[in-house]
Enzyme design. Sequence first.
Site, PDB file in Angstrom:
ATOM      1  N   LYS A  20     -39.974 -48.439 -25.852  1.00  0.00           N
ATOM      2  CA  LYS A  20     -41.074 -47.491 -25.692  1.00  0.00           C
ATOM      3  C   LYS A  20     -42.379 -48.151 -26.167  1.00  0.00           C
ATOM      4  O   LYS A  20     -42.349 -49.259 -26.707  1.00  0.00           O
ATOM      5  CB  LYS A  20     -40.737 -46.237 -26.499  1.00  0.00           C
ATOM      6  CG  LYS A  20     -39.581 -45.422 -25.883  1.00  0.00           C
ATOM      7  CD  LYS A  20     -39.210 -44.247 -26.761  1.00  0.00           C
ATOM      8  CE  LYS A  20     -38.231 -43.312 -26.070  1.00  0.00           C
ATOM      9  NZ  LYS A  20     -37.870 -42.155 -26.931  1.00  0.00           N
ATOM     10  N   TYR A  60     -38.426 -38.065 -17.690  1.00  0.00           N
ATOM     11  CA  TYR A  60     -38.017 -37.071 -18.690  1.00  0.00           C
ATOM     12  C   TYR A  60     -37.882 -35.666 -18.095  1.00  0.00           C
ATOM     13  O   TYR A  60     -37.958 -34.680 -18.818  1.00  0.00           O
ATOM     14  CB  TYR A  60     -39.005 -37.069 -19.859  1.00  0.00           C
ATOM     15  CG  TYR A  60     -38.776 -38.212 -20.832  1.00  0.00           C
ATOM     16  CD1 TYR A  60     -37.531 -38.394 -21.437  1.00  0.00           C
ATOM     17  CD2 TYR A  60     -39.791 -39.091 -21.162  1.00  0.00           C
ATOM     18  CE1 TYR A  60     -37.303 -39.438 -22.328  1.00  0.00           C
ATOM     19  CE2 TYR A  60     -39.575 -40.145 -22.056  1.00  0.00           C
ATOM     20  CZ  TYR A  60     -38.328 -40.305 -22.631  1.00  0.00           C
ATOM     21  OH  TYR A  60     -38.101 -41.322 -23.523  1.00  0.00           O
ATOM     22  N   ASN A 123     -39.439 -43.202 -31.670  1.00  0.00           N
ATOM     23  CA  ASN A 123     -38.116 -43.771 -31.952  1.00  0.00           C
ATOM     24  C   ASN A 123     -37.801 -45.035 -31.133  1.00  0.00           C
ATOM     25  O   ASN A 123     -36.644 -45.399 -30.925  1.00  0.00           O
ATOM     26  CB  ASN A 123     -37.017 -42.711 -31.817  1.00  0.00           C
ATOM     27  CG  ASN A 123     -36.935 -42.118 -30.421  1.00  0.00           C
ATOM     28  OD1 ASN A 123     -37.643 -42.555 -29.519  1.00  0.00           O
ATOM     29  ND2 ASN A 123     -36.066 -41.136 -30.240  1.00  0.00           N
ATOM     30  N   HIS A 126     -35.487 -46.150 -25.463  1.00  0.00           N
ATOM     31  CA  HIS A 126     -34.693 -45.217 -24.670  1.00  0.00           C
ATOM     32  C   HIS A 126     -33.475 -45.957 -24.131  1.00  0.00           C
ATOM     33  O   HIS A 126     -33.579 -47.130 -23.782  1.00  0.00           O
ATOM     34  CB  HIS A 126     -35.524 -44.697 -23.490  1.00  0.00           C
ATOM     35  CG  HIS A 126     -34.701 -44.045 -22.420  1.00  0.00           C
ATOM     36  ND1 HIS A 126     -34.369 -42.718 -22.464  1.00  0.00           N
ATOM     37  CD2 HIS A 126     -34.117 -44.548 -21.310  1.00  0.00           C
ATOM     38  CE1 HIS A 126     -33.614 -42.429 -21.403  1.00  0.00           C
ATOM     39  NE2 HIS A 126     -33.448 -43.520 -20.690  1.00  0.00           N
ATOM     40  N   GLU A 137     -31.969 -43.854 -13.168  1.00  0.00           N
ATOM     41  CA  GLU A 137     -33.118 -44.449 -13.862  1.00  0.00           C
ATOM     42  C   GLU A 137     -33.405 -45.857 -13.337  1.00  0.00           C
ATOM     43  O   GLU A 137     -34.562 -46.266 -13.227  1.00  0.00           O
ATOM     44  CB  GLU A 137     -32.866 -44.450 -15.378  1.00  0.00           C
ATOM     45  CG  GLU A 137     -32.889 -43.032 -15.930  1.00  0.00           C
ATOM     46  CD  GLU A 137     -32.496 -42.931 -17.403  1.00  0.00           C
ATOM     47  OE1 GLU A 137     -32.333 -43.973 -18.060  1.00  0.00           O
ATOM     48  OE2 GLU A 137     -32.350 -41.798 -17.883  1.00  0.00           O
TER      49      GLU A 137
HETATM   50  N1  UDP Z   1     -37.815 -35.928 -28.576  1.00  0.00           N
HETATM   51  C1  UDP Z   1     -38.832 -35.435 -29.357  1.00  0.00           C
HETATM   52  N2  UDP Z   1     -38.594 -34.303 -30.098  1.00  0.00           N
HETATM   53  C2  UDP Z   1     -37.383 -33.669 -30.086  1.00  0.00           C
HETATM   54  C3  UDP Z   1     -36.345 -34.183 -29.270  1.00  0.00           C
HETATM   55  C4  UDP Z   1     -36.591 -35.319 -28.523  1.00  0.00           C
HETATM   56  O1  UDP Z   1     -39.931 -35.993 -29.422  1.00  0.00           O
HETATM   57  O2  UDP Z   1     -37.226 -32.640 -30.792  1.00  0.00           O
HETATM   58  C5  UDP Z   1     -38.083 -37.146 -27.779  1.00  0.00           C
HETATM   59  C6  UDP Z   1     -37.508 -38.399 -28.429  1.00  0.00           C
HETATM   60  O3  UDP Z   1     -38.440 -39.465 -28.262  1.00  0.00           O
HETATM   61  C7  UDP Z   1     -36.257 -38.663 -27.619  1.00  0.00           C
HETATM   62  C8  UDP Z   1     -36.685 -38.164 -26.242  1.00  0.00           C
HETATM   63  O4  UDP Z   1     -37.465 -37.022 -26.507  1.00  0.00           O
HETATM   64  O5  UDP Z   1     -35.893 -40.032 -27.649  1.00  0.00           O
HETATM   65  C9  UDP Z   1     -35.563 -37.808 -25.319  1.00  0.00           C
HETATM   66  O6  UDP Z   1     -34.676 -36.925 -25.959  1.00  0.00           O
HETATM   67  P1  UDP Z   1     -33.088 -37.131 -25.843  1.00  0.00           P
HETATM   68  O7  UDP Z   1     -32.448 -35.919 -26.438  1.00  0.00           O
HETATM   69  O8  UDP Z   1     -32.757 -37.471 -24.423  1.00  0.00           O
HETATM   70  O9  UDP Z   1     -32.844 -38.353 -26.834  1.00  0.00           O
HETATM   71  P2  UDP Z   1     -32.405 -39.878 -26.623  1.00  0.00           P
HETATM   72  O10 UDP Z   1     -31.480 -39.917 -25.433  1.00  0.00           O
HETATM   73  O11 UDP Z   1     -33.678 -40.674 -26.403  1.00  0.00           O
HETATM   74  O12 UDP Z   1     -31.735 -40.264 -27.914  1.00  0.00           O
END
Ligand code: UDP
Length: 159
Positions: A20, A60, A123, A126, A137
């Site tokens: 990211k 997303y 974080n 992805h 994707e």
């Molecule tokens: N995210 C966020 N707040 C939340 C949950 C998710 O900002 O409460 C963001 C975070 O960057 C996350 C992304 O949305 O990586 C996608 O969420 P997902 O549940 O798909 O998590 P991932 O697969 O990235 O672990």
Amino acid sequence: QSENLDTTVLLLDLEKAYDKPDGVQRGLIAEIISRFEKKGFYLRGMKLMDVKKALGEQHYAEHEGKPFFPGLVKYICSGPVVAMVWEGPNVVASGRQMIGATKPHESAAGTIRGDYALTVGRNLIHGSDAVESAKKEIALWFPEGLSQWKSCQHPWIYE
Ligand code: UDP
């Protein structure tokens, strides 16, 4: 490109991952790539790219309507990302383990997020959550296609 690899590819999962914008800004690209590379996965595609709003929203789409969605799209479009495709046995599941839990404070030490991230909205990386989503994707991020090659180390990593 070899016949052996083509045969093997049928058994492999495909993973789409990207650093990211914070991974790029914080100079952690090489560290993150290195972990996948050293594990033995195949790099099939990689590019530094500015993410347009439409691509961020499409990527997303499953989170549309959630309170964090606008901020998430803004974040992913806030600077260049490094998009990558990694391939290897169980790479989706292994990749998710290597990346760590979504919330960095729940990520185990030794994972990318566990070692380098503090907050959910920054974080670092992805990774596709399933082979099916990886396929979607990959089509979204790499319409130009991927590179097929075989490592000289192949027989020392793949039995
Ligand atoms: N995210 C966020 N707040 C939340 C949950 C998710 O900002 O409460 C963001 C975070 O960057 C996350 C992304 O949305 O990586 C996608 O969420 P997902 O549940 O798909 O998590 P991932 O697969 O990235 O672990």
